[in-house]
Design a protein around this motif. Structure first.
Motif, PDB file in Angstrom:
ATOM      1  N   TYR A  82     -19.678 -33.564   7.785  1.00 13.26           N
ATOM      2  CA  TYR A  82     -20.177 -35.407   7.268  1.00 13.26           C
ATOM      3  C   TYR A  82     -19.756 -36.677   8.102  1.00 13.26           C
ATOM      4  N   GLU A  83     -19.443 -35.811   8.823  1.00 13.76           N
ATOM      5  CA  GLU A  83     -19.641 -37.285  10.367  1.00 13.76           C
ATOM      6  C   GLU A  83     -20.635 -37.215  10.842  1.00 13.76           C
ATOM      7  N   ASN A  84     -21.337 -36.160  11.258  1.00 16.19           N
ATOM      8  CA  ASN A  84     -22.861 -36.130  11.522  1.00 16.19           C
ATOM      9  C   ASN A  84     -23.412 -37.081  10.342  1.00 16.19           C
ATOM     10  N   VAL A  85     -23.126 -36.651   9.372  1.00 14.35           N
ATOM     11  CA  VAL A  85     -24.319 -37.210   8.236  1.00 14.35           C
ATOM     12  C   VAL A  85     -24.086 -39.148   8.601  1.00 14.35           C
ATOM     13  N   VAL A 122     -23.865 -45.707   3.106  1.00 15.37           N
ATOM     14  CA  VAL A 122     -22.745 -45.373   4.136  1.00 15.37           C
ATOM     15  C   VAL A 122     -21.487 -45.481   4.546  1.00 15.37           C
ATOM     16  N   SER A 123     -21.615 -47.022   3.510  1.00 10.73           N
ATOM     17  CA  SER A 123     -20.077 -47.274   2.693  1.00 10.73           C
ATOM     18  C   SER A 123     -19.244 -46.137   2.327  1.00 10.73           C
ATOM     19  N   SER A 124     -20.549 -45.728   1.346  1.00 14.87           N
ATOM     20  CA  SER A 124     -19.145 -44.355   0.341  1.00 14.87           C
ATOM     21  C   SER A 124     -19.187 -43.463   1.287  1.00 14.87           C
ATOM     22  N   ILE A 125     -20.003 -42.802   2.165  1.00 11.37           N
ATOM     23  CA  ILE A 125     -19.532 -41.982   2.975  1.00 11.37           C
ATOM     24  C   ILE A 125     -18.476 -42.362   3.550  1.00 11.37           C
ATOM     25  N   ASN A 126     -18.226 -43.280   4.963  1.00  9.64           N
ATOM     26  CA  ASN A 126     -17.091 -43.783   4.918  1.00  9.64           C
ATOM     27  C   ASN A 126     -15.568 -43.543   3.790  1.00  9.64           C
ATOM     28  N   THR A 127     -15.748 -43.831   2.948  1.00 15.65           N
ATOM     29  CA  THR A 127     -14.712 -43.795   2.416  1.00 15.65           C
ATOM     30  C   THR A 127     -14.616 -42.260   2.010  1.00 15.65           C
ATOM     31  N   LEU A 128     -15.249 -41.683   1.900  1.00 16.87           N
ATOM     32  CA  LEU A 128     -14.677 -39.814   1.533  1.00 16.87           C
ATOM     33  C   LEU A 128     -14.406 -39.130   2.633  1.00 16.87           C
ATOM     34  N   MET A 164     -10.955 -37.553   2.767  1.00 15.18           N
ATOM     35  CA  MET A 164     -10.345 -36.045   3.175  1.00 15.18           C
ATOM     36  C   MET A 164      -9.184 -35.889   4.607  1.00 15.18           C
ATOM     37  N   GLU A 165      -9.430 -37.301   4.672  1.00 11.45           N
ATOM     38  CA  GLU A 165      -8.146 -37.902   6.203  1.00 11.45           C
ATOM     39  C   GLU A 165      -6.673 -37.278   5.544  1.00 11.45           C
ATOM     40  N   ASP A 166      -6.774 -38.388   4.220  1.00 12.80           N
ATOM     41  CA  ASP A 166      -5.281 -38.349   3.586  1.00 12.80           C
ATOM     42  C   ASP A 166      -5.267 -36.792   2.988  1.00 12.80           C
ATOM     43  N   THR A 167      -6.236 -36.228   2.344  1.00 10.10           N
ATOM     44  CA  THR A 167      -5.990 -34.745   2.296  1.00 10.10           C
ATOM     45  C   THR A 167      -5.270 -33.764   3.525  1.00 10.10           C
ATOM     46  N   LEU A 168      -6.384 -33.984   4.093  1.00  6.88           N
ATOM     47  CA  LEU A 168      -6.325 -33.169   6.026  1.00  6.88           C
ATOM     48  C   LEU A 168      -4.494 -33.698   6.486  1.00  6.88           C
ATOM     49  N   LEU A 169      -4.366 -34.971   6.495  1.00  7.75           N
ATOM     50  CA  LEU A 169      -2.776 -35.306   6.491  1.00  7.75           C
ATOM     51  C   LEU A 169      -2.393 -34.413   5.813  1.00  7.75           C
ATOM     52  N   THR A 170      -2.385 -34.460   4.830  1.00 10.11           N
ATOM     53  CA  THR A 170      -1.553 -33.440   3.955  1.00 10.11           C
ATOM     54  C   THR A 170      -1.605 -32.303   4.801  1.00 10.11           C
ATOM     55  N   VAL A 171      -2.415 -31.338   4.557  1.00  7.28           N
ATOM     56  CA  VAL A 171      -2.528 -29.692   5.388  1.00  7.28           C
ATOM     57  C   VAL A 171      -1.928 -29.883   6.740  1.00  7.28           C
ATOM     58  N   PHE A 195      -8.831 -31.641  -5.820  1.00  6.91           N
ATOM     59  CA  PHE A 195      -9.462 -32.833  -6.135  1.00  6.91           C
ATOM     60  C   PHE A 195     -10.326 -33.403  -5.351  1.00  6.91           C
ATOM     61  N   LEU A 196     -10.246 -32.753  -4.033  1.00  2.00           N
ATOM     62  CA  LEU A 196     -11.337 -33.714  -3.228  1.00  2.00           C
ATOM     63  C   LEU A 196     -12.121 -33.422  -3.782  1.00  2.00           C
ATOM     64  N   GLU A 197     -12.487 -31.909  -4.080  1.00  2.00           N
ATOM     65  CA  GLU A 197     -13.861 -31.861  -4.383  1.00  2.00           C
ATOM     66  C   GLU A 197     -14.475 -32.120  -5.404  1.00  2.00           C
ATOM     67  N   GLU A 198     -13.464 -31.862  -6.419  1.00  2.00           N
ATOM     68  CA  GLU A 198     -13.989 -32.223  -7.497  1.00  2.00           C
ATOM     69  C   GLU A 198     -14.674 -33.467  -7.316  1.00  2.00           C
ATOM     70  N   ASN A 199     -13.861 -34.326  -6.407  1.00  2.00           N
ATOM     71  CA  ASN A 199     -14.384 -35.779  -6.117  1.00  2.00           C
ATOM     72  C   ASN A 199     -15.849 -36.374  -4.538  1.00  2.00           C
ATOM     73  N   LYS A 200     -15.900 -34.982  -4.199  1.00  2.00           N
ATOM     74  CA  LYS A 200     -17.028 -34.566  -3.715  1.00  2.00           C
ATOM     75  C   LYS A 200     -18.160 -34.816  -3.884  1.00  2.00           C
ATOM     76  N   VAL A 201     -17.753 -34.154  -5.081  1.00  2.00           N
ATOM     77  CA  VAL A 201     -19.655 -33.306  -5.544  1.00  2.00           C
ATOM     78  C   VAL A 201     -19.605 -34.574  -6.892  1.00  2.00           C
ATOM     79  N   LYS A 202     -18.968 -35.624  -6.819  1.00  2.00           N
ATOM     80  CA  LYS A 202     -19.125 -36.957  -7.887  1.00  2.00           C
ATOM     81  C   LYS A 202     -19.615 -38.012  -7.346  1.00  2.00           C
TER      82      LYS A 202
END
Length: 386
Positions: A185-188, A252-258, A263-270, A330-337
């Motif tokens: 997604y960062e590449n996109v 671009v703004s929506s992809i940047n937020t995602l 994703m960054e918040d989820t990876l921080l928890t990881v 939740f991330l997977e559901e939000n990403k698809v939507k």
């Protein structure tokens, strides 16, 4: 000359030295010196006395505290004989230059002693508070050092294949998939930003080209119609291009937020979960090593402490594992939507623009609630409105 009763009971004792310099007064000076020595030996306690001295002819007397050092009181024992010089100076005996000395109890200067005590109490309280804060900081640093040592030891053991680690295959597979998805997604996002920059440059070029055609249509009567057609075409393309640019910017703004927030918040928890896993394995290994050793009065308290720390870090590990599982879901559901909406917007906007369907392009932006900021340069001038 003072009596023994005065020495035992009187609140103050004053020794006045006033002489006319006659040599016949020297024996009296000897008695004064003996009395003062007796005061020094058997007089009031050093911690309860002070010396009040005043010069010859002075209107008031000054107070000199004699709290602690015996040398201060020994300095009061004046060398009378050394100062007993025959003759006068300016009509006065040199005895008159010697101040009179009064030794009184500490009650005379209770106010000054209270000031010293009141000043020392805040200092001692401040020192105790500082020592307490320093002790707390030392304990924090000590715990951090022990925890870092255990975790580093566990990490090195895992790297060299000597230590065991707790593995959750399903969760770790989801985490690796998330990291791979984030890289793609960062590449996109990078390519979409590049497209935005290039397309913006093209729109600016079309605007400049349309203005040039419009200017030439006014200055070339023989080609006025041809220049006019091309100027209108470029202006229309510029307008549609700005509409499409608004859709791409929203994408671009929506992809940047995602990517950079969700994703960054989820990876921080990881990351917190992986750190907790390492700590849990470190204390688990420590407990296992203690259990393999002998059990006596020295090792039993260490085993109890290790058991408590193991339970504490195990609870932390399980809690963070549950948090990661929930956030991944939740991330997977939000990403698809989000991506369903954004990809549909991007497709419809690009298709309408290159098909030349201005109405469909505008309807697409209204459908997805995309607002386009129209520059002030696109507004017709007052000459064009006439």
């Amino acid at each position: 000359m003072m009596t023994d009763g005065v020495m035992g009971k009187a609140a103050t004792m004053e020794i006045a030295i006033n002489s006319n310099g006659d040599s016949a007064e020297l024996p009296e000076d000897d008695s004064l010196e003996q009395d003062l020595q007796q005061v020094m030996v058997s007089g009031p306690n050093l911690n309860e006395t002070s010396i009040v001295s005043g010069g010859y002819g002075a209107p008031a007397e000054g107070i000199i505290a004699t709290a602690s050092i015996k040398a201060e009181l020994e300095a009061v024992q004046l060398p009378w004989r050394d100062r007993a010089v025959k003759g006068t100076k300016d009509g006065k005996s040199l005895f008159n230059l010697i101040p009179k000395v009064r030794i009184c109890k500490a009650s005379c200067v209770a106010g000054s002693s209270n000031v010293h005590h009141s000043q020392s109490n805040p200092v001692s309280t401040g020192n105790e508070a500082a020592r307490g804060i320093a002790g707390e900081k030392f304990d924090v640093v000590k715990k951090w050092g022990m925890n870092t040592y255990k975790c580093t030891k566990q990490m090195i053991s895992e790297r060299f294949g000597r230590g065991s680690r707790t593995v959750d295959l399903e969760l770790e597979t989801q985490i690796e998939l998330l990291r791979d998805t984030k890289r793609k997604y960062e590449n996109v996002l990078r390519l979409a930003r590049a497209l935005t920059g290039h397309f913006y440059s093209m729109v600016q070029t079309q605007r400049a080209l349309g203005e040039a055609f419009s200017d030439l249509s006014q200055k070339s009567p023989e080609l006025q119609e041809e220049f006019g057609y091309n100027a209108e075409t470029q202006k229309l393309l510029c307008k549609n291009g700005e509409t499409l640019l608004g859709a791409i910017n929203f994408f671009v703004s929506s992809i940047n937020t995602l990517v950079n927030k969700t994703m960054e918040d989820t990876l921080l928890t990881v990351k917190l979960f992986e750190s907790a896993r390492l700590e849990y394995d470190a204390y688990r290994t420590d407990l296992e090593e203690l259990n393999l050793g002998p059990r006596d009065s020295l090792t039993l308290p260490k085993i109890d402490l290790a058991q408590q720390l193991h339970s504490l870090h195990k609870d932390k590990y399980e809690r963070l594992r549950n948090d990661v599982t929930i956030k991944l879901k939740f991330l997977e559901e939000n990403k698809v939507k989000v991506m369903h909406k954004q990809l549909l917007l991007f497709h419809n906007a690009v298709s309408s623009y290159f098909a030349g369907n201005q109405q469909q392009l505008e309807m697409t932006l209204k459908q997805f609630n995309v607002k386009v900021n129209v520059p002030s340069s696109d507004k017709p001038s007052w000459l064009e409105e006439q």
